[in-house]
Write a protein that holds these residues in place. Structure first.
Motif, short mmCIF file in Angstrom:
data_model
loop_
_atom_site.label_atom_id
_atom_site.label_comp_id
_atom_site.label_asym_id
_atom_site.label_seq_id
_atom_site.Cartn_x
_atom_site.Cartn_y
_atom_site.Cartn_z
N THR A 1 -37.65 -20.23 -38.28
CA THR A 1 -37.76 -18.77 -38.37
C THR A 1 -39.04 -18.36 -39.07
O THR A 1 -39.72 -17.42 -38.66
CB THR A 1 -36.54 -18.19 -39.13
OG1 THR A 1 -35.35 -18.59 -38.44
CG2 THR A 1 -36.59 -16.68 -39.18
N THR B 1 -23.93 -12.03 -43.70
CA THR B 1 -25.06 -11.27 -43.16
C THR B 1 -24.62 -9.85 -42.77
O THR B 1 -25.33 -8.88 -43.06
CB THR B 1 -25.64 -12.00 -41.93
OG1 THR B 1 -26.00 -13.33 -42.32
CG2 THR B 1 -26.88 -11.32 -41.40
N LYS C 1 -24.15 -7.55 -45.75
CA LYS C 1 -25.42 -7.11 -46.35
C LYS C 1 -25.95 -5.85 -45.68
O LYS C 1 -26.46 -4.96 -46.35
CB LYS C 1 -26.45 -8.24 -46.25
CG LYS C 1 -27.02 -8.65 -47.60
CD LYS C 1 -28.12 -9.67 -47.46
CE LYS C 1 -27.59 -11.09 -47.55
NZ LYS C 1 -28.66 -12.10 -47.42
N VAL D 1 -32.45 -16.90 -38.72
CA VAL D 1 -32.21 -18.04 -39.62
C VAL D 1 -30.86 -18.67 -39.30
O VAL D 1 -30.72 -19.90 -39.21
CB VAL D 1 -32.26 -17.60 -41.10
CG1 VAL D 1 -31.75 -18.71 -42.02
CG2 VAL D 1 -33.67 -17.20 -41.50
N ASN D 2 -29.85 -17.83 -39.08
CA ASN D 2 -28.51 -18.35 -38.76
C ASN D 2 -28.49 -19.09 -37.43
O ASN D 2 -27.58 -19.87 -37.17
CB ASN D 2 -27.50 -17.19 -38.70
CG ASN D 2 -27.30 -16.52 -40.06
OD1 ASN D 2 -27.74 -17.05 -41.09
ND2 ASN D 2 -26.66 -15.36 -40.07
N PHE E 1 -34.65 -7.29 -42.25
CA PHE E 1 -34.01 -8.47 -42.84
C PHE E 1 -32.86 -9.01 -42.00
O PHE E 1 -32.64 -10.21 -41.91
CB PHE E 1 -33.55 -8.19 -44.28
CG PHE E 1 -32.28 -7.38 -44.39
CD1 PHE E 1 -31.03 -8.01 -44.39
CD2 PHE E 1 -32.31 -6.00 -44.49
CE1 PHE E 1 -29.87 -7.26 -44.48
CE2 PHE E 1 -31.16 -5.25 -44.59
CZ PHE E 1 -29.92 -5.88 -44.58
N TRP E 2 -32.14 -8.11 -41.31
CA TRP E 2 -30.99 -8.60 -40.55
C TRP E 2 -31.39 -9.21 -39.22
O TRP E 2 -30.69 -10.05 -38.69
CB TRP E 2 -29.91 -7.51 -40.40
CG TRP E 2 -30.40 -6.14 -40.09
CD1 TRP E 2 -31.02 -5.27 -40.96
CD2 TRP E 2 -30.33 -5.46 -38.83
NE1 TRP E 2 -31.33 -4.10 -40.31
CE2 TRP E 2 -30.91 -4.18 -39.01
CE3 TRP E 2 -29.81 -5.79 -37.58
CZ2 TRP E 2 -31.01 -3.23 -37.98
CZ3 TRP E 2 -29.91 -4.84 -36.57
CH2 TRP E 2 -30.49 -3.59 -36.77
N HIS F 1 -34.20 -22.02 -41.32
CA HIS F 1 -35.21 -21.32 -42.11
C HIS F 1 -36.63 -21.63 -41.66
O HIS F 1 -37.45 -20.74 -41.48
CB HIS F 1 -35.04 -21.66 -43.59
CG HIS F 1 -35.76 -20.74 -44.50
ND1 HIS F 1 -37.11 -20.88 -44.79
CD2 HIS F 1 -35.36 -19.64 -45.17
CE1 HIS F 1 -37.48 -19.92 -45.61
NE2 HIS F 1 -36.45 -19.14 -45.84
N LYS G 1 -34.15 -11.03 -39.16
CA LYS G 1 -34.59 -12.31 -39.75
C LYS G 1 -33.39 -13.21 -40.01
O LYS G 1 -33.38 -14.38 -39.66
CB LYS G 1 -35.37 -12.00 -41.03
CG LYS G 1 -35.88 -13.19 -41.79
CD LYS G 1 -35.00 -13.60 -42.96
CE LYS G 1 -34.93 -12.59 -44.07
NZ LYS G 1 -33.99 -12.99 -45.14
N GLU G 2 -32.34 -12.65 -40.63
CA GLU G 2 -31.19 -13.49 -40.96
C GLU G 2 -30.44 -13.96 -39.73
O GLU G 2 -29.92 -15.08 -39.70
CB GLU G 2 -30.24 -12.74 -41.91
CG GLU G 2 -30.81 -12.80 -43.31
CD GLU G 2 -29.83 -12.41 -44.39
OE1 GLU G 2 -28.60 -12.49 -44.19
OE2 GLU G 2 -30.34 -12.02 -45.45
N THR G 3 -30.39 -13.13 -38.71
CA THR G 3 -29.75 -13.57 -37.46
C THR G 3 -30.51 -14.77 -36.90
O THR G 3 -29.91 -15.73 -36.41
CB THR G 3 -29.72 -12.42 -36.42
OG1 THR G 3 -29.13 -11.27 -37.01
CG2 THR G 3 -28.92 -12.82 -35.19
#
Ligand code: CO8
Length: 260
Positions: A160, A220, A223, A152-153, A145-146, A157, A148-150
């Motif tokens: 990604t 992020t 989390k 997205v950031n 997930f991290w 979205h 993925k979030e990096t």
């Protein structure tokens, strides 16, 4: 063993350079990442060090990402230890108070792409033979997930969603278009432009920039900080599955065949 990272720190400019030099392809092994974290921590604690440029001394490659051999045929304990230092590298770099610039002088798949995205700014060599992206699904594995979030950031979205499902590796021009890198320059100018860009970033009042950076990134980071142990357990139980081990073996065989 010789150092896998050469660190040059210029006291007068306050800028440090990490040259990754782990042949052949700067894969992120347990030893490499441990050394990386120690070097980073030293620089972070040095009040005189305000900027960090990360680059590669290996031709054609920035970093080949996580060392697959650390995840293949290894005990759950080893995988857990490895994953912990992967987390550590990301936590330290994504949350760094320094200005961080990736001088991407070659291909940068998977963990190499993560390392780049974890910096504040990315300058890539404009050579269509190089690629960058999170290609995990192509190995039959799932970006956590991290990761993925990096992404997205960095690219939003929708980009990604497509990039991660297809495990896309982008050529520099495509990477620039979606914002995965910030600037393309001729191959021999990557480092010079990184240095010039650093000078510009360092003119911004330090404290204001640092608070702004953590405001953008802390949700992020927090989390993962609060879920580290569960994330390690997830990784270990996933990566040690027989089917996943088989995928990794097939991928490594493919790498070798492609070469032959
Ligand atoms: N790990 C270990 N060994 C590697 C890796 C790697 N990531 N990448 C390359 N190597 C090895 C090759 O097998 C080869 O070994 P040998 O000389 O023994 O045959 C040697 O390094 C040189 O590689 P190439 O001949 O392929 O070198 P090129 O210059 O032609 O290409 C590339 C360089 C483009 C970097 C190419 O090697 C490549 O595409 N490598 C694979 C990159 C990749 O897919 N990495 C994914 C790693 S997984 C990851 O980072 C995130 C995992 C998240 C886990 C989540 C689970 C829940």
């Amino acid at each position: 063993t010789s150092p896998k990272i050469k660190v040059d720190f210029d006291q007068t400019t306050g800028v440090a350079v990490m040259h990754m030099q782990s042949p052949p392809v700067n894969s992120l092994s347990l030893d490499f990442l441990t050394e990386f974290c120690i070097s980073l921590e030293k620089l972070e604690m040095d009040k005189g060090c305000r900027g960090l440029i990360i680059t590669s001394n290996q031709p054609k490659v920035f970093s080949a990402g996580l060392d697959i051999l650390e995840m293949y045929g290894k005990s759950p304990e080893h995988c857990g230890e490895f994953w912990k230092v992967v987390q550590e590298m990301w936590l330290k770099l994504y949350g760094s108070n320094m200005v961080t610039i990736a001088a991407i002088s070659g291909s940068s798949p998977a963990g190499g792409c993560l390392l780049s995205m974890t910096c504040d700014y990315r300058i890539m060599a404009d050579n269509p033979r190089y690629t960058i992206g999170l290609n995990e699904t192509q190995l039959g594995i799932v970006a956590p997930f991290w990761f993925k979030e990096t992404m997205v950031n960095t690219v939003g979205h929708r980009n990604t969603e497509v990039a991660l499902q297809l495990g896309l590796l982008y050529k520099p021009a495509e990477a620039l278009k979606i914002g995965l890198v910030d600037q393309l320059v001729p191959e021999d100018q990557v480092f010079t432009v990184a240095t010039q860009t650093m000078t510009k970033w360092l003119t911004i009042p330090e404290h204001a920039r640092q608070i702004t950076k953590s405001m953008m990134r802390n949700p992020t980071i927090d989390k993962l900080r609060t879920n580290r142990e569960a994330d390690i357990q997830n990784f270990v139980s996933f990566i040690t599955k027989e089917s996943i081990q088989k995928s990794l073996r097939m991928y490594m065989e493919m790498l070798k065949q492609r070469k032959a």
